[in-house]
Write a protein that holds these residues in place. Sequence first.
Motif, PDB file in Angstrom:
ATOM      1  N   TRP B  43       0.812  -1.218   0.000  1.00 65.39           N
ATOM      2  CA  TRP B  43       0.000   0.000   0.000  1.00 65.39           C
ATOM      3  C   TRP B  43       0.841   1.261   0.000  1.00 65.39           C
ATOM      4  N   ALA B  44       1.813   1.336   0.887  1.00 66.71           N
ATOM      5  CA  ALA B  44       2.571   2.580   1.032  1.00 66.71           C
ATOM      6  C   ALA B  44       3.520   2.756  -0.153  1.00 66.71           C
ATOM      7  N   ASP B  45       3.803   4.022  -0.444  1.00 66.18           N
ATOM      8  CA  ASP B  45       4.654   4.411  -1.563  1.00 66.18           C
ATOM      9  C   ASP B  45       6.098   4.537  -1.050  1.00 66.18           C
ATOM     10  N   ALA B  46       7.014   3.755  -1.607  1.00 65.71           N
ATOM     11  CA  ALA B  46       8.400   3.741  -1.123  1.00 65.71           C
ATOM     12  C   ALA B  46       9.014   5.139  -1.146  1.00 65.71           C
ATOM     13  N   ALA B  47       8.705   5.914  -2.190  1.00 67.46           N
ATOM     14  CA  ALA B  47       9.294   7.248  -2.308  1.00 67.46           C
ATOM     15  C   ALA B  47       8.915   8.116  -1.110  1.00 67.46           C
ATOM     16  N   VAL B  48       7.735   7.889  -0.563  1.00 67.68           N
ATOM     17  CA  VAL B  48       7.275   8.648   0.598  1.00 67.68           C
ATOM     18  C   VAL B  48       7.930   8.120   1.869  1.00 67.68           C
ATOM     19  N   ILE B  49       7.903   6.805   2.019  1.00 67.86           N
ATOM     20  CA  ILE B  49       8.377   6.163   3.247  1.00 67.86           C
ATOM     21  C   ILE B  49       9.861   6.401   3.471  1.00 67.86           C
ATOM     22  N   GLU B  50      10.616   6.324   2.393  1.00 67.05           N
ATOM     23  CA  GLU B  50      12.077   6.316   2.527  1.00 67.05           C
ATOM     24  C   GLU B  50      12.670   7.696   2.764  1.00 67.05           C
ATOM     25  N   ARG B  51      11.850   8.716   2.774  1.00 66.81           N
ATOM     26  CA  ARG B  51      12.360  10.057   3.091  1.00 66.81           C
ATOM     27  C   ARG B  51      12.666  10.210   4.576  1.00 66.81           C
ATOM     28  N   TYR B  52      12.149   9.317   5.407  1.00 67.17           N
ATOM     29  CA  TYR B  52      12.363   9.402   6.859  1.00 67.17           C
ATOM     30  C   TYR B  52      12.853   8.042   7.369  1.00 67.17           C
ATOM     31  N   ALA B  53      13.225   7.998   8.651  1.00 68.18           N
ATOM     32  CA  ALA B  53      13.497   6.697   9.268  1.00 68.18           C
ATOM     33  C   ALA B  53      12.294   5.807   8.988  1.00 68.18           C
ATOM     34  N   HIS B  54      12.528   4.563   8.578  1.00 61.46           N
ATOM     35  CA  HIS B  54      11.368   3.768   8.161  1.00 61.46           C
ATOM     36  C   HIS B  54      11.593   2.272   8.298  1.00 61.46           C
ATOM     37  N   HIS B  55      10.481   1.566   8.324  1.00 64.54           N
ATOM     38  CA  HIS B  55      10.447   0.098   8.305  1.00 64.54           C
ATOM     39  C   HIS B  55       9.271  -0.308   7.445  1.00 64.54           C
ATOM     40  N   TRP B  56       9.346  -1.520   6.894  1.00 66.03           N
ATOM     41  CA  TRP B  56       8.194  -2.050   6.154  1.00 66.03           C
ATOM     42  C   TRP B  56       7.509  -3.103   7.009  1.00 66.03           C
ATOM     43  N   ILE B  57       6.201  -3.016   7.085  1.00 68.11           N
ATOM     44  CA  ILE B  57       5.454  -4.000   7.870  1.00 68.11           C
ATOM     45  C   ILE B  57       4.326  -4.581   7.021  1.00 68.11           C
ATOM     46  N   ALA B  58       3.768  -5.662   7.513  1.00 69.52           N
ATOM     47  CA  ALA B  58       2.626  -6.266   6.825  1.00 69.52           C
ATOM     48  C   ALA B  58       1.455  -6.300   7.793  1.00 69.52           C
TER      49      ALA B  58
END
Lengths: 292, 292
Positions: B43-58
């Motif tokens: 769902w989330a857009d990598a370009a948005v998520i990766e601008r900050y500290a981030h993790h991918w979850i399910a």
Amino acid sequence: MADVLPPDDSLAIICGGGSFPAAVADAVARRGRRPVMFGIKGWADAAVIERYAHHWIAIGHAGRFFRLARTEHCRDVLFIGTVLRPPLSALRLDWQTIKLMPRVIRFFRGGDDKLLSGVAGVAETGGLRVVGVKDVAPEIFVPQGVLGRHAPTERDRADIARALTVIGALGPFDVGQAAIVADNNVLAVEAAEGTDNMLMRIAELRKLGRVTSPLGAGVLVKAPKSGQDRRFDLPSIGPRTIENIARAGLAGLAVTAGSTMIAEADQAIAAADRAGIFLVGVSEDAREERAR
Amino acid sequence: MADVLPPDDSLAIICGGGSFPAAVADAVARRGRRPVMFGIKGWADAAVIERYAHHWIAIGHAGRFFRLARTEHCRDVLFIGTVLRPPLSALRLDWQTIKLMPRVIRFFRGGDDKLLSGVAGVAETGGLRVVGVKDVAPEIFVPQGVLGRHAPTERDRADIARALTVIGALGPFDVGQAAIVADNNVLAVEAAEGTDNMLMRIAELRKLGRVTSPLGAGVLVKAPKSGQDRRFDLPSIGPRTIENIARAGLAGLAVTAGSTMIAEADQAIAAADRAGIFLVGVSEDAREERAR
């Protein structure tokens, strides 16, 4: 057949599109009353209209209609079939209609209910009594209980109750006559688009993965709006409704008994049986307790 | 920028799709708090998520999320962005989620509100506090009054009041957050299809001659459902909403001030100005008196 019926109490049937005008005329004739078909140009089906004594009329030609109805010995008039609200600019008005314009304009504002009661008021100024399908052909309505081979489950019954409650809540706004509920989720509420469009929407949303209730869960419910004048525009179903329910992947169809018309009932029930879909006439009181 | 912010009171942002996660994270960082993005896979857009500290979850991996949130010094968690209700069969669950299954199953029944309050309950069992956008980024909400160059007419105001009343009447059923009213007729009520689909439907019905209100009449109104937990799934608009309103031939858009989020506000307002469309933030009290 109808032409041998006595003309002294003929019934004027103002006919829009669809198959209900034929079904009503047949039922009226079977009961021994002479139907006179007034087909609305652009809407009524000539093959249906021409089976009985008939005339073609246009919306806005009230004067011509009243003259013809008098000549044909009609004291009662019934409206049946589909006519969508025409744009005012598309109307050509005769003098009698123009004299009635203040009323006409009033019923072009507001929802369909107002439009229709406006039409009834105009018919009454012409000395005719407006009757409903129920008065002349009650056999066209879906009866109470399960039609066909399949019956709703407990979960389906709960979804039916919820949908009836939603339709009831929208009554004051003259919105739709139908809603789709699956597993307690309200998936669709009908407004201007009509029932077939609403069902196709659910079929499409399902393809896109946006309806996630399992195939074979969910109900379409049709019920008259709470404030509705039941001489007009009652909810109706037919074989096409069943086909679209199957495409939408729902479990079945519930309609209010005694106030929903069914076209080609035998074919509709056969189609439901083949598709594994239930078709049930329910009481309007089957809505859920309002939990607020 | 965010990485220089103090980590001791970081905000966990669980991100679905769309542009709001970025807008919220930017606003949070501007206010001096460190956002930690938890992008929902698929769902989330990598370009948005990766601008900050981030993790991918399910979805379904509550245990992993709680561990990561602790490591990242998050005490508060915010949910933002689009996630459609997944089919249960599509979920892979970790052990902590399975222990929570009785709650999970409960929120997969019922409408989105129940789904979302269920998620909040689960987050709280993990020791986190669920906060809303309003708590951390109030500037993302549409303010009261006219935005842009065009203002609603008296007729538009009446249509806005009617639409707010319709949405209010549907509140108990957890249905949609939007309705379209033109000249006092309710043309559409949103349920599972979403706002853009509903607007496209009106554009199509208009082409078919089935919406007969004149071009440039009618309003889209968005408002939170009356019983809604405002930490979740608030109504939102953006430039795309404006484009679809133009296609549907409506006069404008009204949303509840302070509870409807706007994405790319400058572009949305510019698009409305160009298209001759009004955009107004109204009070929820602007609904019409209930006439029953």
